[in-house]
Motif scaffolding. Sequence first.
Motif, PDB file in Angstrom:
ATOM      1  N   ASP A  39     -17.535  -8.708   1.158  1.00 27.66           N
ATOM      2  CA  ASP A  39     -16.984  -8.943   2.487  1.00 27.66           C
ATOM      3  C   ASP A  39     -17.236 -10.391   2.870  1.00 27.66           C
ATOM      4  O   ASP A  39     -18.335 -10.913   2.657  1.00 27.66           O
ATOM      5  CB  ASP A  39     -17.638  -8.031   3.533  1.00 27.66           C
ATOM      6  CG  ASP A  39     -17.262  -6.574   3.359  1.00 27.66           C
ATOM      7  OD1 ASP A  39     -16.179  -6.308   2.793  1.00 27.66           O
ATOM      8  OD2 ASP A  39     -18.033  -5.704   3.796  1.00 27.66           O
ATOM      9  N   GLU A  41     -16.703 -13.119   6.173  1.00 26.45           N
ATOM     10  CA  GLU A  41     -16.372 -13.190   7.592  1.00 26.45           C
ATOM     11  C   GLU A  41     -15.068 -13.950   7.811  1.00 26.45           C
ATOM     12  O   GLU A  41     -14.827 -14.980   7.199  1.00 26.45           O
ATOM     13  CB  GLU A  41     -17.480 -13.898   8.366  1.00 26.45           C
ATOM     14  CG  GLU A  41     -18.725 -13.069   8.524  1.00 26.45           C
ATOM     15  CD  GLU A  41     -19.742 -13.720   9.454  1.00 26.45           C
ATOM     16  OE1 GLU A  41     -19.322 -14.395  10.420  1.00 26.45           O
ATOM     17  OE2 GLU A  41     -20.932 -13.543   9.204  1.00 26.45           O
ATOM     18  N   VAL A  42     -14.232 -13.425   8.682  1.00 22.85           N
ATOM     19  CA  VAL A  42     -12.971 -14.077   9.037  1.00 22.85           C
ATOM     20  C   VAL A  42     -13.247 -15.484   9.572  1.00 22.85           C
ATOM     21  O   VAL A  42     -12.488 -16.413   9.318  1.00 22.85           O
ATOM     22  CB  VAL A  42     -12.198 -13.217  10.066  1.00 22.85           C
ATOM     23  CG1 VAL A  42     -11.012 -13.963  10.634  1.00 22.85           C
ATOM     24  CG2 VAL A  42     -11.759 -11.901   9.415  1.00 22.85           C
ATOM     25  N   GLU A  61      -8.800  -5.755   5.696  1.00 21.61           N
ATOM     26  CA  GLU A  61      -9.367  -6.520   6.793  1.00 21.61           C
ATOM     27  C   GLU A  61      -9.970  -5.531   7.774  1.00 21.61           C
ATOM     28  O   GLU A  61      -9.355  -4.509   8.087  1.00 21.61           O
ATOM     29  CB  GLU A  61      -8.295  -7.368   7.474  1.00 21.61           C
ATOM     30  CG  GLU A  61      -8.885  -8.441   8.331  1.00 21.61           C
ATOM     31  CD  GLU A  61      -7.919  -9.573   8.629  1.00 21.61           C
ATOM     32  OE1 GLU A  61      -7.925 -10.006   9.791  1.00 21.61           O
ATOM     33  OE2 GLU A  61      -7.183 -10.011   7.719  1.00 21.61           O
ATOM     34  N   ARG A  62     -11.175  -5.824   8.221  1.00 23.31           N
ATOM     35  CA  ARG A  62     -11.877  -4.907   9.116  1.00 23.31           C
ATOM     36  C   ARG A  62     -12.247  -5.594  10.415  1.00 23.31           C
ATOM     37  O   ARG A  62     -12.817  -6.666  10.416  1.00 23.31           O
ATOM     38  CB  ARG A  62     -13.171  -4.409   8.453  1.00 23.31           C
ATOM     39  CG  ARG A  62     -12.942  -3.584   7.238  1.00 23.31           C
ATOM     40  CD  ARG A  62     -14.256  -3.155   6.671  1.00 23.31           C
ATOM     41  NE  ARG A  62     -14.029  -2.346   5.487  1.00 23.31           N
ATOM     42  CZ  ARG A  62     -14.978  -1.743   4.828  1.00 23.31           C
ATOM     43  NH1 ARG A  62     -16.227  -1.857   5.218  1.00 23.31           N
ATOM     44  NH2 ARG A  62     -14.698  -1.024   3.768  1.00 23.31           N
ATOM     45  N   LYS A  63     -11.918  -4.941  11.502  1.00 20.50           N
ATOM     46  CA  LYS A  63     -12.321  -5.396  12.827  1.00 20.50           C
ATOM     47  C   LYS A  63     -13.536  -4.564  13.221  1.00 20.50           C
ATOM     48  O   LYS A  63     -13.487  -3.342  13.217  1.00 20.50           O
ATOM     49  CB  LYS A  63     -11.207  -5.177  13.851  1.00 20.50           C
ATOM     50  CG  LYS A  63      -9.914  -5.856  13.496  1.00 20.50           C
ATOM     51  CD  LYS A  63      -9.956  -7.292  13.877  1.00 20.50           C
ATOM     52  CE  LYS A  63      -8.599  -7.918  13.599  1.00 20.50           C
ATOM     53  NZ  LYS A  63      -8.659  -9.341  13.592  1.00 20.50           N
ATOM     54  N   TRP A  64     -14.618  -5.219  13.506  1.00 23.62           N
ATOM     55  CA  TRP A  64     -15.857  -4.516  13.828  1.00 23.62           C
ATOM     56  C   TRP A  64     -16.072  -4.483  15.332  1.00 23.62           C
ATOM     57  O   TRP A  64     -15.565  -5.313  16.061  1.00 23.62           O
ATOM     58  CB  TRP A  64     -17.037  -5.185  13.149  1.00 23.62           C
ATOM     59  CG  TRP A  64     -16.991  -5.048  11.669  1.00 23.62           C
ATOM     60  CD1 TRP A  64     -16.539  -5.987  10.792  1.00 23.62           C
ATOM     61  CD2 TRP A  64     -17.349  -3.921  10.886  1.00 23.62           C
ATOM     62  NE1 TRP A  64     -16.622  -5.510   9.502  1.00 23.62           N
ATOM     63  CE2 TRP A  64     -17.116  -4.251   9.528  1.00 23.62           C
ATOM     64  CE3 TRP A  64     -17.861  -2.655  11.192  1.00 23.62           C
ATOM     65  CZ2 TRP A  64     -17.385  -3.365   8.487  1.00 23.62           C
ATOM     66  CZ3 TRP A  64     -18.120  -1.778  10.146  1.00 23.62           C
ATOM     67  CH2 TRP A  64     -17.887  -2.138   8.825  1.00 23.62           C
ATOM     68  N   HIS A  65     -16.880  -3.543  15.728  1.00 21.40           N
ATOM     69  CA  HIS A  65     -17.224  -3.374  17.124  1.00 21.40           C
ATOM     70  C   HIS A  65     -18.727  -3.503  17.291  1.00 21.40           C
ATOM     71  O   HIS A  65     -19.465  -3.600  16.326  1.00 21.40           O
ATOM     72  CB  HIS A  65     -16.752  -2.005  17.638  1.00 21.40           C
ATOM     73  CG  HIS A  65     -15.278  -1.798  17.468  1.00 21.40           C
ATOM     74  ND1 HIS A  65     -14.350  -2.439  18.256  1.00 21.40           N
ATOM     75  CD2 HIS A  65     -14.568  -1.056  16.594  1.00 21.40           C
ATOM     76  CE1 HIS A  65     -13.132  -2.087  17.878  1.00 21.40           C
ATOM     77  NE2 HIS A  65     -13.234  -1.253  16.870  1.00 21.40           N
ATOM     78  N   ASP A  75     -15.818  -9.680  12.325  1.00 19.48           N
ATOM     79  CA  ASP A  75     -14.609  -9.264  11.624  1.00 19.48           C
ATOM     80  C   ASP A  75     -14.712  -9.806  10.197  1.00 19.48           C
ATOM     81  O   ASP A  75     -15.147 -10.939   9.984  1.00 19.48           O
ATOM     82  CB  ASP A  75     -13.368  -9.839  12.292  1.00 19.48           C
ATOM     83  CG  ASP A  75     -13.156  -9.286  13.693  1.00 19.48           C
ATOM     84  OD1 ASP A  75     -13.785  -8.269  14.039  1.00 19.48           O
ATOM     85  OD2 ASP A  75     -12.369  -9.884  14.436  1.00 19.48           O
ATOM     86  N   ARG A  77     -13.059  -9.783   5.939  1.00 20.98           N
ATOM     87  CA  ARG A  77     -12.047  -9.458   4.942  1.00 20.98           C
ATOM     88  C   ARG A  77     -12.773  -8.971   3.708  1.00 20.98           C
ATOM     89  O   ARG A  77     -13.712  -9.620   3.241  1.00 20.98           O
ATOM     90  CB  ARG A  77     -11.209 -10.692   4.620  1.00 20.98           C
ATOM     91  CG  ARG A  77     -10.343 -11.104   5.769  1.00 20.98           C
ATOM     92  CD  ARG A  77      -9.361 -12.190   5.414  1.00 20.98           C
ATOM     93  NE  ARG A  77      -8.518 -12.420   6.561  1.00 20.98           N
ATOM     94  CZ  ARG A  77      -8.566 -13.520   7.306  1.00 20.98           C
ATOM     95  NH1 ARG A  77      -9.378 -14.507   6.980  1.00 20.98           N
ATOM     96  NH2 ARG A  77      -7.777 -13.657   8.354  1.00 20.98           N
TER      97      ARG A  77
END
Length: 83
Positions: A39, A41-42, A61-65, A75, A77
């Motif tokens: 992974d 970071e964007v 692609e992952r959007k994290w909370h 976020d 990739r």
Amino acid sequence: LIQHLCVSEDMRGRGIGAILLNHVYDTARSRGFRRCIGDVEVANPRAQALYERLGCQVIEERKWHTTRSGVRLPDVRRVEKLL
């Protein structure tokens, strides 16, 4: 899965990240693995460029909370290198 790879700020731009990743890829290949994932970071375009130069491709692609403990995860990739 490659996680938390970083190079000290004052040592960046010297090829250390590429050496580390190529060592991981060579070791994984010699042990019979067919791919490596990681992974990135964007918000880290230099790291993304390194993975791309080494032949990785973005597969997700992952959007994290924010976690329950209040930690904000970035976020990312997910990249993959076929060995």
